[in-house]
Design a protein around this motif. Sequence first.
Motif, mmCIF file in Angstrom:
data_model
loop_
_atom_site.group_PDB
_atom_site.id
_atom_site.type_symbol
_atom_site.label_atom_id
_atom_site.label_comp_id
_atom_site.label_asym_id
_atom_site.label_seq_id
_atom_site.Cartn_x
_atom_site.Cartn_y
_atom_site.Cartn_z
ATOM 1 N N UNK A 167 -25.025 -15.768 -50.183
ATOM 2 C CA UNK A 167 -25.438 -14.281 -50.043
ATOM 3 C C UNK A 167 -26.605 -14.413 -49.078
ATOM 4 N N UNK A 168 -26.731 -13.889 -47.816
ATOM 5 C CA UNK A 168 -27.928 -13.837 -47.233
ATOM 6 C C UNK A 168 -28.265 -14.826 -46.026
ATOM 7 N N UNK A 169 -27.414 -16.019 -46.083
ATOM 8 C CA UNK A 169 -27.644 -16.974 -45.100
ATOM 9 C C UNK A 169 -26.544 -18.105 -45.281
ATOM 10 N N UNK A 170 -27.032 -19.354 -44.896
ATOM 11 C CA UNK A 170 -26.079 -20.369 -44.908
ATOM 12 C C UNK A 170 -26.927 -21.964 -44.599
ATOM 13 N N UNK A 171 -26.330 -22.921 -44.970
ATOM 14 C CA UNK A 171 -26.999 -24.126 -45.013
ATOM 15 C C UNK A 171 -26.089 -25.444 -44.364
ATOM 16 N N UNK A 172 -26.851 -26.189 -44.002
ATOM 17 C CA UNK A 172 -26.117 -27.572 -43.438
ATOM 18 C C UNK A 172 -27.087 -28.470 -43.853
ATOM 19 N N UNK A 173 -26.156 -29.770 -44.321
ATOM 20 C CA UNK A 173 -26.876 -31.035 -44.564
ATOM 21 C C UNK A 173 -26.442 -31.826 -43.425
ATOM 22 N N UNK A 174 -27.662 -32.492 -43.093
ATOM 23 C CA UNK A 174 -27.786 -33.435 -41.911
ATOM 24 C C UNK A 174 -27.921 -34.932 -42.593
ATOM 25 N N UNK A 175 -27.087 -35.924 -42.047
ATOM 26 C CA UNK A 175 -27.042 -37.215 -42.697
ATOM 27 C C UNK A 175 -28.307 -38.094 -42.154
ATOM 28 N N UNK A 176 -29.361 -38.046 -42.931
ATOM 29 C CA UNK A 176 -30.748 -38.490 -42.491
ATOM 30 C C UNK A 176 -30.840 -39.538 -43.670
ATOM 31 N N UNK A 177 -30.185 -39.740 -44.377
ATOM 32 C CA UNK A 177 -30.721 -40.732 -45.745
ATOM 33 C C UNK A 177 -31.020 -42.184 -45.225
ATOM 34 N N UNK A 178 -30.110 -42.655 -44.252
ATOM 35 C CA UNK A 178 -30.236 -44.071 -43.784
ATOM 36 C C UNK A 178 -31.326 -44.179 -43.027
ATOM 37 N N UNK A 179 -32.052 -43.090 -42.193
ATOM 38 C CA UNK A 179 -32.973 -43.426 -41.298
ATOM 39 C C UNK A 179 -34.468 -42.802 -41.914
ATOM 40 N N UNK A 180 -34.176 -41.818 -42.794
ATOM 41 C CA UNK A 180 -35.489 -41.127 -43.475
ATOM 42 C C UNK A 180 -35.503 -41.260 -44.967
ATOM 43 N N UNK A 181 -34.594 -42.035 -45.480
ATOM 44 C CA UNK A 181 -34.664 -42.095 -47.072
ATOM 45 C C UNK A 181 -34.502 -40.826 -47.796
ATOM 46 N N UNK A 182 -34.058 -39.548 -47.265
ATOM 47 C CA UNK A 182 -33.824 -38.378 -47.612
ATOM 48 C C UNK A 182 -32.858 -37.550 -46.765
ATOM 49 N N UNK A 183 -32.097 -36.821 -47.322
ATOM 50 C CA UNK A 183 -31.414 -35.880 -46.047
ATOM 51 C C UNK A 183 -32.081 -34.637 -45.843
ATOM 52 N N UNK A 184 -31.662 -34.044 -45.009
ATOM 53 C CA UNK A 184 -32.140 -32.853 -44.333
ATOM 54 C C UNK A 184 -31.509 -31.692 -44.583
ATOM 55 N N UNK A 185 -31.782 -30.587 -45.213
ATOM 56 C CA UNK A 185 -31.210 -29.374 -45.311
ATOM 57 C C UNK A 185 -31.950 -28.309 -44.336
ATOM 58 N N UNK A 186 -30.596 -27.793 -43.532
ATOM 59 C CA UNK A 186 -31.450 -26.519 -42.535
ATOM 60 C C UNK A 186 -30.811 -25.304 -43.141
ATOM 61 N N UNK A 187 -31.641 -24.585 -43.455
ATOM 62 C CA UNK A 187 -31.431 -23.244 -44.140
ATOM 63 C C UNK A 187 -31.449 -22.163 -43.009
ATOM 64 N N UNK A 188 -30.496 -21.178 -42.916
ATOM 65 C CA UNK A 188 -30.528 -20.134 -41.692
ATOM 66 C C UNK A 188 -30.365 -18.894 -42.477
ATOM 67 N N UNK A 189 -31.189 -18.152 -42.200
ATOM 68 C CA UNK A 189 -30.733 -16.736 -43.019
ATOM 69 C C UNK A 189 -30.028 -15.772 -42.027
ATOM 70 N N UNK A 190 -29.300 -15.129 -42.381
ATOM 71 C CA UNK A 190 -28.330 -14.139 -41.652
ATOM 72 C C UNK A 190 -29.318 -13.051 -40.908
ATOM 73 N N UNK A 191 -29.061 -12.834 -39.683
ATOM 74 C CA UNK A 191 -29.890 -11.719 -38.990
ATOM 75 C C UNK A 191 -29.480 -10.304 -39.216
#
Lengths: 146, 146
Positions: free
Chosen positions: A122-146
């Motif tokens: 509700x209010x936005x969306x997310x995407x998980x980027x596959x960063x674990x192998x290069x950064x040791x942790x994944x990256x989540x991008x959070x985008x709020x609805x405009x």
Amino acid sequence: MALLKGLKVTQIALVVDDIDTYLAAYARVFGIETPSHIVTDGQDKTGASYRGNMTEARAKLGFIHLPNITIELIEPIGEPSVWKDHLDQHGPSVHHIAFGVADKAAVAEDLGMDVVQHGAFTGGSYAYLDAFGTMGVDIELLQMDS
Amino acid sequence: MALLKGLKVTQIALVVDDIDTYLAAYARVFGIETPSHIVTDGQDKTGASYRGNMTEARAKLGFIHLPNITIELIEPIGEPSVWKDHLDQHGPSVHHIAFGVADKAAVAEDLGMDVVQHGAFTGGSYAYLDAFGTMGVDIELLQMDS
């Protein structure tokens, strides 16, 4: 280039196997009331996609709000999901750090990282980027609805 | 009670197996110059103790400073250390989150957590609390010299 330059980390997120037990442990350490968990919406509302296919997986979520950052606890419900994968492969531990962005598709493309799961809330969306192998942790991008 | 109530998270720290490769990956994601790593002082200066015994273990450290938090990368040198344990048991991943406190011994006692490693650095000292089993991440207490 839409990298993560200048952005703050909004969340540190851990996947756990028993969210209420973990929330109680965090509450004790931070001297707060134990937060209740919520359950994510179903596929009809989230449109959740895992590695290019719709998934019925959901999660219990709990939040510990600290002055400069929020700690998010995630207990997978069903599968497949990045949360279940992480729990199976690594046990309860930190899965991702989150950043608020204006255009998550553009950031993912500029970083050259695969989106392994995405969905709406509700209010936005997310995407998980596959960063674990290069950064040791994944990256989540959070985008709020405009 | 000296809990962590009201404190911010100052660092998210990952243990890695090749710090310069990881620092380069982080630098690319955040659009910054690749930071150089430093090497921690020897036992004569740190007085490092692991599970109650002096240890000669050291580490390479690198820092990514974001607006609200610092990401610390740690590559173990020698052993025994909590860093080497984490790398052996979990692979490159998040090991601890750090908090600045006035009296780390008092906080550790009030939290009822074991100090598994402690030592000094120029200007202060640190203690790692064994929280992984209950919180999915260890806790580092950082205390600056008065």
